[in-house]
Design a protein around this motif. Sequence first.
Motif, PDB file in Angstrom:
ATOM      1  N   VAL A   1       0.819  -1.207   0.000  1.00 23.75           N
ATOM      2  CA  VAL A   1       0.000   0.000   0.000  1.00 23.75           C
ATOM      3  C   VAL A   1       0.857   1.263   0.000  1.00 23.75           C
ATOM      4  O   VAL A   1       0.440   2.314  -0.500  1.00 23.75           O
ATOM      5  CB  VAL A   1      -0.977  -0.008   1.197  1.00 23.75           C
ATOM      6  CG1 VAL A   1      -0.242   0.127   2.525  1.00 23.75           C
ATOM      7  CG2 VAL A   1      -2.033   1.072   1.040  1.00 23.75           C
ATOM      8  N   GLY A   2       2.078   1.158   0.509  1.00 24.41           N
ATOM      9  CA  GLY A   2       2.979   2.305   0.494  1.00 24.41           C
ATOM     10  C   GLY A   2       3.411   2.716  -0.888  1.00 24.41           C
ATOM     11  O   GLY A   2       4.004   3.801  -1.059  1.00 24.41           O
TER      12      GLY A   2
ATOM     13  N   ALA B   1     -11.168  11.764   6.242  1.00 22.90           N
ATOM     14  CA  ALA B   1     -11.364  12.396   7.547  1.00 22.90           C
ATOM     15  C   ALA B   1     -11.522  13.887   7.314  1.00 22.90           C
ATOM     16  O   ALA B   1     -11.617  14.342   6.173  1.00 22.90           O
ATOM     17  CB  ALA B   1     -10.195  12.089   8.477  1.00 22.90           C
ATOM     18  N   MET B   2     -11.521  14.663   8.394  1.00 21.39           N
ATOM     19  CA  MET B   2     -11.627  16.108   8.253  1.00 21.39           C
ATOM     20  C   MET B   2     -10.270  16.784   8.181  1.00 21.39           C
ATOM     21  O   MET B   2     -10.150  17.995   8.400  1.00 21.39           O
ATOM     22  CB  MET B   2     -12.499  16.688   9.365  1.00 21.39           C
ATOM     23  CG  MET B   2     -13.969  16.357   9.143  1.00 21.39           C
ATOM     24  SD  MET B   2     -15.068  17.193  10.271  1.00 21.39           S
ATOM     25  CE  MET B   2     -16.637  16.419   9.826  1.00 21.39           C
ATOM     26  N   ASP B   3      -9.230  16.013   7.910  1.00 19.55           N
ATOM     27  CA  ASP B   3      -7.988  16.586   7.403  1.00 19.55           C
ATOM     28  C   ASP B   3      -7.801  16.055   5.979  1.00 19.55           C
ATOM     29  O   ASP B   3      -8.556  15.194   5.526  1.00 19.55           O
ATOM     30  CB  ASP B   3      -6.791  16.269   8.313  1.00 19.55           C
ATOM     31  CG  ASP B   3      -6.518  14.776   8.471  1.00 19.55           C
ATOM     32  OD1 ASP B   3      -7.212  13.955   7.822  1.00 19.55           O
ATOM     33  OD2 ASP B   3      -5.618  14.414   9.248  1.00 19.55           O
ATOM     34  N   ALA B   4      -6.851  16.578   5.261  1.00 18.33           N
ATOM     35  CA  ALA B   4      -6.776  16.350   3.819  1.00 18.33           C
ATOM     36  C   ALA B   4      -5.948  15.114   3.468  1.00 18.33           C
ATOM     37  O   ALA B   4      -4.940  15.208   2.749  1.00 18.33           O
ATOM     38  CB  ALA B   4      -6.238  17.587   3.116  1.00 18.33           C
ATOM     39  N   TYR B   5      -6.381  13.953   3.962  1.00 23.78           N
ATOM     40  CA  TYR B   5      -5.723  12.693   3.639  1.00 23.78           C
ATOM     41  C   TYR B   5      -6.748  11.591   3.412  1.00 23.78           C
ATOM     42  O   TYR B   5      -7.770  11.521   4.105  1.00 23.78           O
ATOM     43  CB  TYR B   5      -4.776  12.247   4.768  1.00 23.78           C
ATOM     44  CG  TYR B   5      -3.522  13.077   4.887  1.00 23.78           C
ATOM     45  CD1 TYR B   5      -2.422  12.829   4.069  1.00 23.78           C
ATOM     46  CD2 TYR B   5      -3.457  14.127   5.796  1.00 23.78           C
ATOM     47  CE1 TYR B   5      -1.272  13.603   4.172  1.00 23.78           C
ATOM     48  CE2 TYR B   5      -2.322  14.905   5.905  1.00 23.78           C
ATOM     49  CZ  TYR B   5      -1.229  14.649   5.084  1.00 23.78           C
ATOM     50  OH  TYR B   5      -0.099  15.426   5.182  1.00 23.78           O
TER      51      TYR B   5
ATOM     52  N   GLY C   1      -2.538   9.297   1.839  1.00 23.74           N
ATOM     53  CA  GLY C   1      -2.444   9.921   0.527  1.00 23.74           C
ATOM     54  C   GLY C   1      -3.002  11.323   0.597  1.00 23.74           C
ATOM     55  O   GLY C   1      -4.155  11.527   0.991  1.00 23.74           O
ATOM     56  N   ARG C   2      -2.184  12.300   0.230  1.00 30.79           N
ATOM     57  CA  ARG C   2      -2.579  13.692   0.367  1.00 30.79           C
ATOM     58  C   ARG C   2      -3.689  14.047  -0.629  1.00 30.79           C
ATOM     59  O   ARG C   2      -3.661  13.627  -1.791  1.00 30.79           O
ATOM     60  CB  ARG C   2      -1.384  14.610   0.139  1.00 30.79           C
ATOM     61  CG  ARG C   2      -1.654  16.091   0.425  1.00 30.79           C
ATOM     62  CD  ARG C   2      -1.926  16.333   1.884  1.00 30.79           C
ATOM     63  NE  ARG C   2      -2.034  17.770   2.192  1.00 30.79           N
ATOM     64  CZ  ARG C   2      -2.475  18.249   3.338  1.00 30.79           C
ATOM     65  NH1 ARG C   2      -2.841  17.414   4.304  1.00 30.79           N
ATOM     66  NH2 ARG C   2      -2.552  19.542   3.545  1.00 30.79           N
ATOM     67  N   LEU C   3      -4.678  14.822  -0.137  1.00 32.43           N
ATOM     68  CA  LEU C   3      -5.792  15.291  -0.943  1.00 32.43           C
ATOM     69  C   LEU C   3      -5.741  16.814  -1.020  1.00 32.43           C
ATOM     70  O   LEU C   3      -5.148  17.466  -0.155  1.00 32.43           O
ATOM     71  CB  LEU C   3      -7.123  14.855  -0.318  1.00 32.43           C
ATOM     72  CG  LEU C   3      -7.345  13.353  -0.152  1.00 32.43           C
ATOM     73  CD1 LEU C   3      -8.599  13.090   0.684  1.00 32.43           C
ATOM     74  CD2 LEU C   3      -7.450  12.654  -1.502  1.00 32.43           C
TER      75      LEU C   3
ATOM     76  N   SER D   1       2.352  11.346  -0.190  1.00 32.26           N
ATOM     77  CA  SER D   1       1.746  10.041   0.053  1.00 32.26           C
ATOM     78  C   SER D   1       2.787   9.230   0.789  1.00 32.26           C
ATOM     79  O   SER D   1       3.883   9.019   0.269  1.00 32.26           O
ATOM     80  CB  SER D   1       1.357   9.355  -1.258  1.00 32.26           C
ATOM     81  OG  SER D   1       0.388  10.092  -1.944  1.00 32.26           O
ATOM     82  N   ARG D   2       2.505   8.787   1.978  1.00 32.64           N
ATOM     83  CA  ARG D   2       3.562   8.220   2.783  1.00 32.64           C
ATOM     84  C   ARG D   2       3.113   6.991   3.544  1.00 32.64           C
ATOM     85  O   ARG D   2       1.949   6.856   3.917  1.00 32.64           O
ATOM     86  CB  ARG D   2       4.091   9.272   3.762  1.00 32.64           C
ATOM     87  CG  ARG D   2       2.995   9.931   4.610  1.00 32.64           C
ATOM     88  CD  ARG D   2       3.595  10.976   5.534  1.00 32.64           C
ATOM     89  NE  ARG D   2       2.576  11.619   6.333  1.00 32.64           N
ATOM     90  CZ  ARG D   2       2.165  12.862   6.148  1.00 32.64           C
ATOM     91  NH1 ARG D   2       2.677  13.575   5.172  1.00 32.64           N
ATOM     92  NH2 ARG D   2       1.249  13.388   6.939  1.00 32.64           N
ATOM     93  N   THR D   3       4.058   6.106   3.783  1.00 35.71           N
ATOM     94  CA  THR D   3       3.829   4.933   4.613  1.00 35.71           C
ATOM     95  C   THR D   3       3.984   5.339   6.073  1.00 35.71           C
ATOM     96  O   THR D   3       4.864   6.118   6.430  1.00 35.71           O
ATOM     97  CB  THR D   3       4.839   3.827   4.267  1.00 35.71           C
ATOM     98  OG1 THR D   3       4.741   3.541   2.878  1.00 35.71           O
ATOM     99  CG2 THR D   3       4.565   2.575   5.072  1.00 35.71           C
TER     100      THR D   3
END
Length: 678
Positions: A49-50, A565-569, A584-586, A639-641
């Motif tokens: 997934v990373g 969630a209510m943060d951008a990921y 994963g950044r949104l 995008s990070r593990t």
Amino acid sequence: MRNPVRLFTFIVAILCAGIPLPTSAWEHWGGDRGGTRFSPLNQITPDNVGNLVRAWEFRTGDLDTRAPEVMKRTKFQATPLLVEDSLIFCSPFNEVIALDPGSGAQKWRYDPKISTNQRPANRYNCRGVAYWVDDKAAGTAACRVRIFTGTNDARVIAIDARSGIPCADFGANGEIKVETGMPLDWPGEFQITSAPVIIRDTVIVGSAIADNRRVEAPPGMVRAFDARTGRPRWSFDPLVHSGVVAGHANVWAPMSVDEERGLVFLPTSSPSPDFWGGKRPGNNDYANSVVALRAESGERAWSYQTVHHDVWDYDLSAQPTLSRIDTGEGLRDVVIQPTKQGFVFVLDRDTGKPVWPVEERAVPQGGAEGEQLSPTQPFPTHVPPLLSQQISADDVFGLIPFWDSGACRAKVASARNDGIYTPPSTQGTVVFPMTGGGVNWGGAAFDPVNQILYANISRAIHIVKLIPREATQGFEPPPGHDFGRQQGAPFAMTRAVATSPLGLLCNKPPWGEMVAVDLKAGKILWRSRVGTTEDRAPLGIAFPFGTPLVNGVAITAGGLVFTGAMDAYLRAFDARSGQELWQGRLPVPGVANPMTYQWKGEQYVAIGAGGHSESGTTIGDSVVAFRLARPGETPSLRSRTIDRPGGRFMSGAIAVGFVIVMMAMLVWRWRRSRVGRA
């Protein structure tokens, strides 16, 4: 599927359980007709997934074409469907858009041209669309495959799933106008926000109606139409009106269907108004209930009430989840209904009777003048509540000892607080879990192979106060307070989330968690915090508090659970352990249900990322998809593990130092955000 042994084991388990094999498509809002949100895809696993990368981002263009004050009244909660070789979803303004699944390029768009002057009570919102195939039409006939959508201005629209052209034989030029049953106080009082459901050749819609406006409000009818012609077939009023003065117990949340049984399952809401029910004596049957209707006639097959005579806004906001479970005494087809209070009711699908015992327990009494409370409420005994259901002044939270925590302690101590189901009062009443807490419209997900239920939950405190009618003349609610006139009742009401002087929630974190439950054993397997303050606090300080989670999850046979969630990921968790594995950044928070699909041999995960205006997040207009990196591609730094549970956080000492230094900025930033209704 990459692992043939795992695939064989999965198929054998499904067939032995007698469960239809899921497809790699996502053809319904909840993944399938029963809303399990489970996908058999397993290309993406905890091991790889990373390596996810952003495959594409599509913007609807709303930020560029809509006025900022209009965008501030939007919630992007749509989940795309993969049908007819397209990803199809709706924007908050009910535009239906089809994308190429591999590139995100637009294929077609239909705009119903809703007015942006109506100020809908539940914001501009469209959670999804429904897909139907007319098996009586020729394979190449126009509108043989249809997309149905409900709108903020109370229309039901049918369009061709291949072209986006309205189906001329449905209603008048592809649409029907829903009759609201009585004149509206303003155009946005009545809307349709959740996706329709379709069973055989019947399309069924609910409605979202303004809460706490008036006692005699528009009826909460569930309406059924012929999927070919649009002709009305039946309607069902979830509120029994004998001796009752109330407008609605509507169905604003997503519904589910059982095609084989010919049943549609309704999660019904509380009667109007929410917080005083003196003119609606009794239990208010079929409100706050799971109701099974016969789809052909609208006749009630059975119903089960989860709250009697609701005066807490504890309506059923989650889609009923249909699955087959191992109860310990054999396999049974069931309806799994999570609630805002954090309960999980498991009901037999044929009878509506609880699979495991439910006790009627005494609850606090002494309601406001004229109120007629139920002396008891139902409490499931087998599956424990997904979150705590009481809070005291000693349980409050604050970053600065004796200051913000002291303010929270005083706020909670000043209100009536006798535990869950404490009635609303003129003193002010602690409602915990809050009216938007527990499991909300995102619903639960169920893994039919491992028999595990997954759900996001929110924790926050509401303070609800009844205002005597004579005191409402010229009344101005304090900042941050909802105000409901409850016209026709002797009380108006205010409702506010309990927050500290810094604007932080008064209850101890976590404020949002993902919970995994073994239904057969009646045991919670794990909990994981979801979300940080990174996108709300100054300098991106990522406090590990979790964020409120009104949205749901998607689970896969690859052993992963995905959620926004209510943060951008967009996040991925290990389904067995609950460990957070990847972020994963949104562009903005994805307060929507994610989905997963396979396209040309590759598995994708997609989510609507448009924010949530009622909760103060940044607003956007994107859909974002991720897939595994191809040769030569490198995962983005955004995008990070995650190497350990809980994610990437600053050390406690550094974080506290920043809090002290940046106090003024915290006040400004956090006071902009309020956790409202979903």
